[in-house]
Design a protein around this motif. Structure first.
Motif, PDB file in Angstrom:
ATOM      1  N   PHE A 114      38.503 -47.496   7.179  1.00 40.26           N
ATOM      2  CA  PHE A 114      37.136 -47.373   7.679  1.00 40.26           C
ATOM      3  C   PHE A 114      36.312 -48.596   7.312  1.00 40.26           C
ATOM      4  N   PHE A 115      36.471 -49.070   6.077  1.00 42.42           N
ATOM      5  CA  PHE A 115      35.755 -50.262   5.626  1.00 42.42           C
ATOM      6  C   PHE A 115      36.176 -51.494   6.427  1.00 42.42           C
ATOM      7  N   GLU A 116      37.496 -51.583   6.711  1.00 42.74           N
ATOM      8  CA  GLU A 116      38.005 -52.767   7.384  1.00 42.74           C
ATOM      9  C   GLU A 116      37.556 -52.851   8.848  1.00 42.74           C
ATOM     10  N   ASN A 117      37.199 -51.697   9.456  1.00 42.33           N
ATOM     11  CA  ASN A 117      36.867 -51.687  10.884  1.00 42.33           C
ATOM     12  C   ASN A 117      35.391 -51.939  11.171  1.00 42.33           C
ATOM     13  N   ALA A 118      34.623 -52.306  10.187  1.00 39.87           N
ATOM     14  CA  ALA A 118      33.193 -52.575  10.389  1.00 39.87           C
ATOM     15  C   ALA A 118      33.008 -53.725  11.379  1.00 39.87           C
ATOM     16  N   PRO A 119      31.942 -53.697  12.195  1.00 38.46           N
ATOM     17  CA  PRO A 119      31.744 -54.748  13.215  1.00 38.46           C
ATOM     18  C   PRO A 119      31.248 -56.052  12.636  1.00 38.46           C
ATOM     19  N   ASP A 120      30.762 -56.051  11.371  1.00 40.64           N
ATOM     20  CA  ASP A 120      30.228 -57.266  10.777  1.00 40.64           C
ATOM     21  C   ASP A 120      31.051 -57.630   9.547  1.00 40.64           C
ATOM     22  N   ILE A 121      30.718 -58.772   8.947  1.00 45.45           N
ATOM     23  CA  ILE A 121      31.403 -59.247   7.737  1.00 45.45           C
ATOM     24  C   ILE A 121      30.776 -58.551   6.525  1.00 45.45           C
ATOM     25  N   TYR A 122      31.599 -57.859   5.771  1.00 48.37           N
ATOM     26  CA  TYR A 122      31.116 -57.186   4.563  1.00 48.37           C
ATOM     27  C   TYR A 122      31.771 -57.834   3.348  1.00 48.37           C
ATOM     28  N   LEU A 123      30.942 -58.219   2.387  1.00 51.15           N
ATOM     29  CA  LEU A 123      31.407 -58.847   1.157  1.00 51.15           C
ATOM     30  C   LEU A 123      30.914 -58.033  -0.045  1.00 51.15           C
ATOM     31  N   ILE A 124      31.752 -57.895  -1.064  1.00 45.65           N
ATOM     32  CA  ILE A 124      31.357 -57.279  -2.338  1.00 45.65           C
ATOM     33  C   ILE A 124      31.502 -58.346  -3.410  1.00 45.65           C
ATOM     34  N   LEU A 125      30.368 -58.696  -4.021  1.00 42.22           N
ATOM     35  CA  LEU A 125      30.329 -59.758  -5.015  1.00 42.22           C
ATOM     36  C   LEU A 125      30.102 -59.171  -6.408  1.00 42.22           C
ATOM     37  N   THR A 126      30.604 -59.869  -7.409  1.00 45.72           N
ATOM     38  CA  THR A 126      30.240 -59.541  -8.790  1.00 45.72           C
ATOM     39  C   THR A 126      28.828 -60.055  -9.038  1.00 45.72           C
ATOM     40  N   ASP A 178      25.612 -48.492 -11.275  1.00 46.81           N
ATOM     41  CA  ASP A 178      26.291 -47.358 -11.906  1.00 46.81           C
ATOM     42  C   ASP A 178      25.265 -46.268 -12.217  1.00 46.81           C
ATOM     43  N   GLU A 179      25.709 -45.243 -12.918  1.00 44.81           N
ATOM     44  CA  GLU A 179      24.824 -44.112 -13.190  1.00 44.81           C
ATOM     45  C   GLU A 179      23.636 -44.498 -14.062  1.00 44.81           C
ATOM     46  N   GLU A 180      23.774 -45.551 -14.824  1.00 45.70           N
ATOM     47  CA  GLU A 180      22.686 -46.003 -15.692  1.00 45.70           C
ATOM     48  C   GLU A 180      21.843 -47.100 -15.028  1.00 45.70           C
ATOM     49  N   ASN A 181      22.052 -47.234 -13.727  1.00 44.39           N
ATOM     50  CA  ASN A 181      21.285 -48.198 -12.921  1.00 44.39           C
ATOM     51  C   ASN A 181      21.579 -49.644 -13.307  1.00 44.39           C
ATOM     52  N   HIS A 182      22.770 -49.844 -13.848  1.00 38.57           N
ATOM     53  CA  HIS A 182      23.204 -51.212 -14.107  1.00 38.57           C
ATOM     54  C   HIS A 182      23.920 -51.757 -12.866  1.00 38.57           C
ATOM     55  N   VAL A 183      23.661 -52.999 -12.581  1.00 36.79           N
ATOM     56  CA  VAL A 183      24.257 -53.608 -11.389  1.00 36.79           C
ATOM     57  C   VAL A 183      25.752 -53.821 -11.607  1.00 36.79           C
ATOM     58  N   LYS A 184      26.514 -53.216 -10.719  1.00 39.53           N
ATOM     59  CA  LYS A 184      27.962 -53.411 -10.764  1.00 39.53           C
ATOM     60  C   LYS A 184      28.416 -54.463  -9.751  1.00 39.53           C
ATOM     61  N   SER A 185      27.837 -54.356  -8.570  1.00 38.69           N
ATOM     62  CA  SER A 185      28.261 -55.277  -7.495  1.00 38.69           C
ATOM     63  C   SER A 185      27.069 -55.539  -6.573  1.00 38.69           C
ATOM     64  N   ILE A 186      27.227 -56.577  -5.769  1.00 35.62           N
ATOM     65  CA  ILE A 186      26.243 -56.907  -4.724  1.00 35.62           C
ATOM     66  C   ILE A 186      26.946 -56.768  -3.374  1.00 35.62           C
ATOM     67  N   PHE A 187      26.356 -55.949  -2.509  1.00 37.65           N
ATOM     68  CA  PHE A 187      26.946 -55.708  -1.184  1.00 37.65           C
ATOM     69  C   PHE A 187      26.219 -56.596  -0.160  1.00 37.65           C
ATOM     70  N   VAL A 188      26.987 -57.401   0.546  1.00 33.00           N
ATOM     71  CA  VAL A 188      26.414 -58.367   1.498  1.00 33.00           C
ATOM     72  C   VAL A 188      26.931 -58.043   2.906  1.00 33.00           C
ATOM     73  N   VAL A 189      25.988 -57.840   3.834  1.00 36.35           N
ATOM     74  CA  VAL A 189      26.327 -57.638   5.254  1.00 36.35           C
ATOM     75  C   VAL A 189      25.989 -58.923   6.003  1.00 36.35           C
ATOM     76  N   SER A 190      26.998 -59.542   6.571  1.00 39.16           N
ATOM     77  CA  SER A 190      26.803 -60.806   7.299  1.00 39.16           C
ATOM     78  C   SER A 190      27.086 -60.577   8.775  1.00 39.16           C
ATOM     79  N   ARG A 191      26.093 -60.858   9.584  1.00 37.32           N
ATOM     80  CA  ARG A 191      26.250 -60.687  11.041  1.00 37.32           C
ATOM     81  C   ARG A 191      26.290 -62.060  11.719  1.00 37.32           C
TER      82      ARG A 191
END
Length: 745
Positions: free
Chosen positions: A616-628, A708-721
């Motif tokens: 499902f993730f791979e079939n997205a119409p745009d470029i999706y990146l997960i960054l540290t 995460d549950e403590e509101n600490h940043v785990k990742s940055i989600f980037v949608v590139s069109r």
């Protein structure tokens, strides 16, 4: 009758007179006969009568003559002997007229701009007018007594001899074109009308009168028109689109001419196509649309770009985009149409593949740039809307959930919307439709709506749809259509690059479109080596192809290579070349260049897409990146791999900024810093990213945090069109506006 009688009656020979009734020449023959009989009885002899009479000649002229009529015995038959003498007054009048005509002829010959000359059948010139001095540089004395062939090039002498020979056989007048040699040894193209003058008693040609006119200017114009026609035919036949010209007949359009690509695409020979009705090569549906007004719109200049389906000889169908314009004659009257067909089979296949891929897109709705909605199948009420709906219309989604979708549609589009809805409810497929959707501030935006029924275990549970804002595209398309109406010339209308190159490979000319495609002005390319426009690795092969083309005139060569634009970017091109001769016999290589970069990219993407879409993730119409949080790429979808061209292991664990244009690194870094500092996503940014081949493409990026549950940043989600196409349309719009401004100037 004797020869003097032949001359008197204006005949060429005796056979023109013998066996004719004498009453033809002497209409008052019957009264004269009675007078002759009375004189015979009075003299009691054979009789002799002298009188004046009017004789009618063969040229319809009448002359006064003295007649002496006697009765004689001729070949055992009683006959009349008639002796006719032209009255002296008539002879004097004839001589005076002859002298007057001769004086007029000499005056005309002396002042005429054309050369008037007299020749013997052998070609010797017995007279030539003074105009020879102006045209040939010789005086009349220098040419009189000379043989005309002395002043004619050897290659034209046989042509002239044949013309003089025909005058001595059966033709009285003959006109030919040939060259005369001037005194300065230059050649002059002339047109001469020869008229034979015959000797009446013998009928033999005694002399030839020639009127010679300078046609060198006309020959230059004819040569210019010939070269222009040759270039037009080259452009017409070798263009990378299908060209067809037609003429109206019995309410239909019949094919007058077509280019090579049209014949090759449909699989017909030229003889099978010419003078055939155009509808013969259409599907039934396309033919019906033409008969419902398409022909008339094309003839009146109101025809816009439309889609047609062409039928090949084997029965298969080719979808094509049609652009038709009226064709006028010199008087401005419409005599037919000029039509361009662009094969969009590959685009259709790509579009079909895209539609099939859309079945896999079910999640990540909120991050999608398009408005995604769902309706219940019973009342057509909204059951869900994503955040893109709020951004594009200004409404809150809560304001429309549970309300009928029809209230959001422009009144003029509601009938089409309801028909589409009913079609879906019936289980029929629905192609994309264009509707205008109301925004919160009251204005309407044009949108493309794609919808289909949702099924759960075979039951219809609702309708899922996607809405794309087409405002910018509509404006761009409208501006481009308006611009295209002003540039109907074949050279400017054609979306191809045209170059002319000399034998050393230097650019002689380039059209504005071709220069712009490479980022240049035409003046920047003229005089430059054509090899400088290619990648260094391709230059040797290009040089060899150009050399082969130069050595094989009239043969067509085709090749595919890479060219570099002024900004350093690379484009793939398909080129068709042919060597032609200019008016001065200098070889010039004519190159038709088509940009196939997008086609190659589209082909690569289409081949790779079916292999990489798995989840499902791979079939997205745009470029999706997960960054540290430090900006290292931790994961990306297949769309991203496709855009970047790397294998997954080659891109993971690499810094995000390594794949960004150097000029846009600061913009991207600032966005990452802001979202980490404020934990609020910044506004979307537009930057350029680079793929494995070193090519840059524009993207619109939106950022969000994964905590995460403590509101600490785990990742940055980037949608590139990818917005490269929009950028290109913007550039084309700007270019069209510049062309329009230049056209007005």
């Amino acid at each position: 009758l004797n020869p003097h009688a032949v001359n008197l009656l204006a005949a060429h020979s005796k056979k023109d007179i013998l066996e004719k009734p004498f009453s033809y020449f002497l209409p008052n023959l019957e009264p004269l006969t009675r007078q002759f009989n009375l004189a015979s009885r009075a003299n009691r002899t054979n009789g002799c009568l002298q009188l004046e009479a009017q004789i009618k000649r063969l040229d319809e002229q009448s002359i006064a003559v003295d007649l002496t009529v006697s009765s004689i015995l001729y070949q055992n038959h009683q006959a009349l002997l008639i002796i006719a003498k032209e009255v002296e007054q008539q002879k004097k009048k004839t001589r005076d007229q002859l002298v007057e005509h001769l004086n007029r002829y000499r005056l005309l010959a002396r002042h005429a701009t054309d050369i008037i000359s007299k020749l013997l059948p052998s070609g010797e010139m017995t007279y030539i007018s003074p105009a020879c001095m102006q045209l040939l540089g010789y005086s009349p004395n220098e040419m009189t007594g000379q043989i005309i062939f002395k002043f004619v090039p050897p290659e034209d002498q046989e042509h002239l001899k044949a013309a003089l020979q025909r005058l001595q056989s059966d033709e009285q007048s003959h006109t030919i074109r040939y060259r005369l040699i001037q005194k300065n040894q230059q050649s002059l193209w002339v047109e001469t009308n020869f008229k034979a003058i015959s000797n009446p008693p013998t009928g033999q040609v005694s002399e030839i009168v020639a009127v010679t006119r300078d046609i060198s200017d006309r020959k230059q114009v004819e040569e210019f028109l010939r070269v222009s026609q040759q270039r037009y035919e080259e452009l017409f036949n070798e263009a990378p689109v299908m060209y067809v010209t037609s003429y109206p007949k019995n309410g239909e359009l019949y094919i007058k001419n077509c280019n090579r690509l049209f014949l090759e695409t449909l699989g017909y020979s030229r003889e099978e196509v010419l003078n055939q009705p155009m509808l013969k090569f259409y599907t039934e549906a396309s033919a019906r649309r033409c008969m419902e007004g398409g022909f008339q719109r094309a003839l009146t200049g109101q025809f816009a770009t439309e889609e047609r389906e062409l039928v090949k000889k084997d029965g298969s169908v080719i979808p094509a985009l049609l652009r038709a314009l009226p064709e006028f004659d010199a008087a401005g009257e419409v005599i037919g149409t000029r039509a361009m067909y662009v094969d969009i089979s590959e685009l259709k296949k790509a579009y079909q593949a895209l539609q099939e891929s859309e079945q896999r897109f079910r999640d990540l709705v909120e991050t999608a740039p398009e408005t995604i909605f769902s309706l219940d199948s019973r009342y057509g009420r909204f059951t869900s809307l994503n955040s893109s709906f709020e951004e594009s219309t200004g409404w809150k989604r809560e304001q429309w959930l549970g309300r009928p979708f029809i209230e959001l549609i422009h009144p003029e589009d509601r009938e089409l919307a309801l028909q589409s809805y009913e079609r879906l409810i019936k289980g029929l497929s629905l192609p994309p439709v264009e509707l205008h959707i109301r925004c919160k501030d009251g204005h309407y935006i044009p949108c493309e709506v794609i919808a289909k029924l949702q099924k759960v275990e075979g039951r219809f549970v609702g309708i899922l749809g996607f809405v794309r804002d087409m405002s910018f595209r509509k404006k761009a398309e409208k501006a481009l259509r308006a611009s295209e109406e002003r540039f109907r010339a074949l050279y400017e209308d054609n979306p191809s690059m045209y170059f002319t190159v000399d034998r050393q490979g230097k650019v002689l000319s380039v059209n504005k479109f071709g220069a712009a495609q490479l980022g240049y002005e035409p003046r920047e390319l003229v005089g430059k080596s054509i090899l400088d426009l290619y990648l260094p690795g391709d230059r040797d092969s290009v040089k060899q192809q150009i050399e082969n083309c130069r050595k094989n005139p009239e043969k067509i060569f085709t090749w595919k290579f890479r060219k570099t634009r002024k900004d350093g970017s690379v484009v793939w091109v398909k080129e068709t070349a042919r060597t032609i001769l200019e008016t001065n016999d200098n070889p010039v290589i004519f190159i038709v260049c088509e940009n196939i970069t997008k086609r190659k990219l589209a082909e690569d993407r289409l081949r790779e897409s079916e292999k990489r879409f798995r989840s499902f993730f791979e079939n997205a119409p745009d470029i999706y990146l997960i960054l540290t949080p430090s900006g290292i790429i931790n994961d990306l979808n297949q769309r991203g791999l496709k855009h970047f061209g790397f294998a997954r292991n080659d891109i993971l664990n690499h810094p995000f900024i390594e794949f960004i244009h150097p000029e846009d690194v600061d913009t991207a870094q600032a966005a990452l810093t802001k979202i980490l500092a404020t934990q609020q996503p910044p506004q979307s940014i537009e930057i350029r990213m680079v793929n494995k081949q070193g090519e840059y493409f524009w993207v619109n990026q939106e950022f969000s945090l994964i905590c995460d549950e403590e509101n600490h940043v785990k990742s940055i989600f980037v949608v590139s069109r990818d917005i490269t196409e929009n950028k290109r349309l913007h550039q084309e719009l700007a270019r069209a506006q510049r062309l329009e401004t230049a056209g007005r100037m």
